[in-house]
Design a protein around this motif. Structure first.
Motif: not given
Length: 195
Positions: A50, A81, A36, A32
């Motif tokens: 986020e 992402t 991010i 994570c």
């Protein structure tokens, strides 16, 4: 493959093959923060980053049964992402920046002191040296040396050639080593750059 990369692969496989919620949570906690920071380096906003990473993980859970054939989960997570960050920026009518001008401050995460047996002072010096690199060198260095991606994976993620990745990493390693050489032993430098 390093142990963290193997763990990501194993957890991803567990999530997609069995729907194990505990494995899903572990996977999230392991990657994570890096995702991010990677997203924020593209969009310049930790808040948006986020949201993006949260969306990536919701999508993974929803499509888990269709993802059993993913060969490289770590690269898959980074590509998802990147794509979701760019799409979110377009939806919010934000200017998408070329990757040579990524927001490098967002990439900044001090190297793991325990993992590399570094003092916090040395870790800060290394981070300062890395942060002084041009954006492209810095991004490639971080993806390979800190996130454990392979040259080919970084080339695919950033849509550049493997030779460009190699050239940029060579520049980055030389500059980081030269910057920190005055304050550290050669063995410690070699150990960090090799990891």
């Amino acid at each position: 493959m390093n142990s963290a990369g193997k763990q990501v692969n194993d957890l991803f496989l567990e999530v997609t093959a069995t729907g194990n919620m505990k494995a899903y949570e572990q996977l999230y906690h392991i990657v994570c923060s890096r995702l991010i920071h990677f997203s924020a380096s593209i969009c310049g906003s930790f808040h948006l980053a986020e949201e993006v990473v949260s969306d990536v993980f919701v999508s993974i859970w929803q499509k888990r049964e269709q993802l059993t054939g993913v060969e490289n989960p770590k690269v898959y997570l980074y590509v998802c992402t990147k794509n979701r960050t760019i799409n979110a920026m377009k939806r919010k009518q934000l200017h998408v920046v070329p990757f040579d001008t990524f927001y490098t401050e967002a990439l900044s995460i001090v190297p793991d002191v325990e993992e590399h047996l570094l003092s916090s002072q040395v870790a800060r010096k290394i981070e300062t040296a890395i942060s002084s690199l041009p954006p492209r060198c810095q991004l490639i260095f971080r993806l390979i040396k800190m996130d454990g991606l392979q040259y080919k994976e970084v080339a695919e993620l950033l849509d550049i050639s493997s030779k460009t990745v190699d050239a940029q990493l060579t520049i980055a390693v030389k500059r980081v080593a030269d910057t920190i050489r005055l304050d550290m032993s050669d063995e410690l430098i070699a150990d960090f750059l090799r990891s």
